[in-house]
Design a protein around this motif. Sequence first.
Motif, PDB file in Angstrom:
ATOM      1  N   ASN A   1       0.835  -1.209   0.000  1.00 31.51           N
ATOM      2  CA  ASN A   1       0.000   0.000   0.000  1.00 31.51           C
ATOM      3  C   ASN A   1       0.869   1.258   0.000  1.00 31.51           C
ATOM      4  O   ASN A   1       0.536   2.242  -0.669  1.00 31.51           O
ATOM      5  CB  ASN A   1      -0.916   0.015   1.227  1.00 31.51           C
ATOM      6  CG  ASN A   1      -2.080  -0.935   1.042  1.00 31.51           C
ATOM      7  OD1 ASN A   1      -2.363  -1.381  -0.069  1.00 31.51           O
ATOM      8  ND2 ASN A   1      -2.745  -1.251   2.145  1.00 31.51           N
ATOM      9  N   TYR A   2       1.943   1.229   0.746  1.00 30.19           N
ATOM     10  CA  TYR A   2       2.847   2.378   0.818  1.00 30.19           C
ATOM     11  C   TYR A   2       3.463   2.662  -0.557  1.00 30.19           C
ATOM     12  O   TYR A   2       3.491   3.807  -1.009  1.00 30.19           O
ATOM     13  CB  TYR A   2       3.944   2.123   1.863  1.00 30.19           C
ATOM     14  CG  TYR A   2       4.952   3.228   1.939  1.00 30.19           C
ATOM     15  CD1 TYR A   2       4.624   4.459   2.505  1.00 30.19           C
ATOM     16  CD2 TYR A   2       6.236   3.058   1.429  1.00 30.19           C
ATOM     17  CE1 TYR A   2       5.542   5.479   2.565  1.00 30.19           C
ATOM     18  CE2 TYR A   2       7.158   4.071   1.475  1.00 30.19           C
ATOM     19  CZ  TYR A   2       6.809   5.293   2.060  1.00 30.19           C
ATOM     20  OH  TYR A   2       7.736   6.298   2.109  1.00 30.19           O
TER      21      TYR A   2
ATOM     22  N   PHE B   1       3.745   5.862  -5.527  1.00 29.68           N
ATOM     23  CA  PHE B   1       3.665   5.860  -6.986  1.00 29.68           C
ATOM     24  C   PHE B   1       2.507   6.746  -7.466  1.00 29.68           C
ATOM     25  O   PHE B   1       2.648   7.535  -8.406  1.00 29.68           O
ATOM     26  CB  PHE B   1       3.505   4.423  -7.500  1.00 29.68           C
ATOM     27  CG  PHE B   1       3.411   4.338  -8.984  1.00 29.68           C
ATOM     28  CD1 PHE B   1       4.520   4.579  -9.784  1.00 29.68           C
ATOM     29  CD2 PHE B   1       2.202   4.036  -9.589  1.00 29.68           C
ATOM     30  CE1 PHE B   1       4.422   4.511 -11.158  1.00 29.68           C
ATOM     31  CE2 PHE B   1       2.094   3.966 -10.963  1.00 29.68           C
ATOM     32  CZ  PHE B   1       3.213   4.203 -11.758  1.00 29.68           C
ATOM     33  N   THR B   2       1.348   6.655  -6.807  1.00 30.83           N
ATOM     34  CA  THR B   2       0.192   7.469  -7.161  1.00 30.83           C
ATOM     35  C   THR B   2       0.474   8.952  -6.900  1.00 30.83           C
ATOM     36  O   THR B   2       0.107   9.818  -7.711  1.00 30.83           O
ATOM     37  CB  THR B   2      -1.046   7.021  -6.371  1.00 30.83           C
ATOM     38  OG1 THR B   2      -1.263   5.618  -6.590  1.00 30.83           O
ATOM     39  CG2 THR B   2      -2.286   7.795  -6.773  1.00 30.83           C
TER      40      THR B   2
ATOM     41  N   LEU C   1       2.772  10.208  -9.623  1.00 29.37           N
ATOM     42  CA  LEU C   1       2.006  10.311 -10.865  1.00 29.37           C
ATOM     43  C   LEU C   1       1.091  11.532 -10.840  1.00 29.37           C
ATOM     44  O   LEU C   1       1.014  12.277 -11.835  1.00 29.37           O
ATOM     45  CB  LEU C   1       1.193   9.028 -11.075  1.00 29.37           C
ATOM     46  CG  LEU C   1       0.443   8.920 -12.384  1.00 29.37           C
ATOM     47  CD1 LEU C   1       1.421   8.845 -13.541  1.00 29.37           C
ATOM     48  CD2 LEU C   1      -0.451   7.695 -12.367  1.00 29.37           C
ATOM     49  N   LEU C   2       0.410  11.785  -9.734  1.00 28.83           N
ATOM     50  CA  LEU C   2      -0.458  12.954  -9.618  1.00 28.83           C
ATOM     51  C   LEU C   2       0.333  14.261  -9.658  1.00 28.83           C
ATOM     52  O   LEU C   2      -0.121  15.255 -10.231  1.00 28.83           O
ATOM     53  CB  LEU C   2      -1.284  12.884  -8.331  1.00 28.83           C
ATOM     54  CG  LEU C   2      -2.426  11.869  -8.341  1.00 28.83           C
ATOM     55  CD1 LEU C   2      -3.076  11.785  -6.966  1.00 28.83           C
ATOM     56  CD2 LEU C   2      -3.454  12.252  -9.390  1.00 28.83           C
ATOM     57  N   PHE C   3       1.529  14.256  -9.060  1.00 29.00           N
ATOM     58  CA  PHE C   3       2.380  15.451  -9.097  1.00 29.00           C
ATOM     59  C   PHE C   3       2.734  15.806 -10.543  1.00 29.00           C
ATOM     60  O   PHE C   3       2.606  16.961 -10.960  1.00 29.00           O
ATOM     61  CB  PHE C   3       3.653  15.222  -8.268  1.00 29.00           C
ATOM     62  CG  PHE C   3       4.659  16.314  -8.432  1.00 29.00           C
ATOM     63  CD1 PHE C   3       4.505  17.528  -7.783  1.00 29.00           C
ATOM     64  CD2 PHE C   3       5.766  16.139  -9.253  1.00 29.00           C
ATOM     65  CE1 PHE C   3       5.426  18.544  -7.943  1.00 29.00           C
ATOM     66  CE2 PHE C   3       6.698  17.147  -9.420  1.00 29.00           C
ATOM     67  CZ  PHE C   3       6.530  18.362  -8.758  1.00 29.00           C
ATOM     68  N   PHE C   4       3.186  14.831 -11.304  1.00 27.19           N
ATOM     69  CA  PHE C   4       3.561  15.093 -12.697  1.00 27.19           C
ATOM     70  C   PHE C   4       2.334  15.421 -13.561  1.00 27.19           C
ATOM     71  O   PHE C   4       2.424  16.232 -14.479  1.00 27.19           O
ATOM     72  CB  PHE C   4       4.354  13.929 -13.286  1.00 27.19           C
ATOM     73  CG  PHE C   4       5.766  13.894 -12.777  1.00 27.19           C
ATOM     74  CD1 PHE C   4       6.651  14.925 -13.055  1.00 27.19           C
ATOM     75  CD2 PHE C   4       6.206  12.831 -12.006  1.00 27.19           C
ATOM     76  CE1 PHE C   4       7.943  14.896 -12.588  1.00 27.19           C
ATOM     77  CE2 PHE C   4       7.505  12.799 -11.533  1.00 27.19           C
ATOM     78  CZ  PHE C   4       8.376  13.843 -11.817  1.00 27.19           C
ATOM     79  N   ALA C   5       1.195  14.827 -13.244  1.00 26.69           N
ATOM     80  CA  ALA C   5      -0.024  15.146 -13.990  1.00 26.69           C
ATOM     81  C   ALA C   5      -0.441  16.595 -13.720  1.00 26.69           C
ATOM     82  O   ALA C   5      -0.835  17.323 -14.649  1.00 26.69           O
ATOM     83  CB  ALA C   5      -1.143  14.184 -13.623  1.00 26.69           C
TER      84      ALA C   5
END
Length: 178
Positions: free
Chosen positions: A6-7, A12-13, A16-20
């Motif tokens: 989970n960590y 990773f999420t 991914l959200l930062f770059f999005a």
Amino acid sequence: MYKLRNYILCVFTAILLFFAAFAAEGAFVLKFYALEPATYKHILLVSGSYDKAYNEIKKQFENEENATGIPVSVYTDTITPDYVSSLIDDQIDLAFERINGNAQTVESSASDEKLSDLRTALEKFFDDYAKSINYTRDDAYYEKNRFCLCLSIRKNSRYSRCFSDAQDREGRIYESCC
């Protein structure tokens, strides 16, 4: 083990959200700021590029005055800083119309219309020069004059050669490039 998976998924999420979010902000800036002609016009105004362009054009005419024999005043009476800035603005607008798919080419008919004032000033200068040397103004003169105007506007050639050397090696008068 379950917590570690989970960590890793959360990290990773988050990445991914930062770059999005970064890409979305970049797209927003690109669409609403960088792809606007007004932005580039403002940058040119603030940096003084309009004046620099005018000064470079004026300096070129001053450097070529001795070679061409055409006084700088013939050009500078027609080409003013406002005139140069309007030509630059027209080219920026046309380039963005081309980028947005609204224009087929970047070539400007408006620039050609604006250069008609310069063409008129040069024609007057050539006519005055022809009168001063008692040159006969016939069809050959006007053909040579058209050729010289093209060179003066586009290539800044020597006008004094126009009256004698406006023929190629085979003796044909040059085609008009205007």
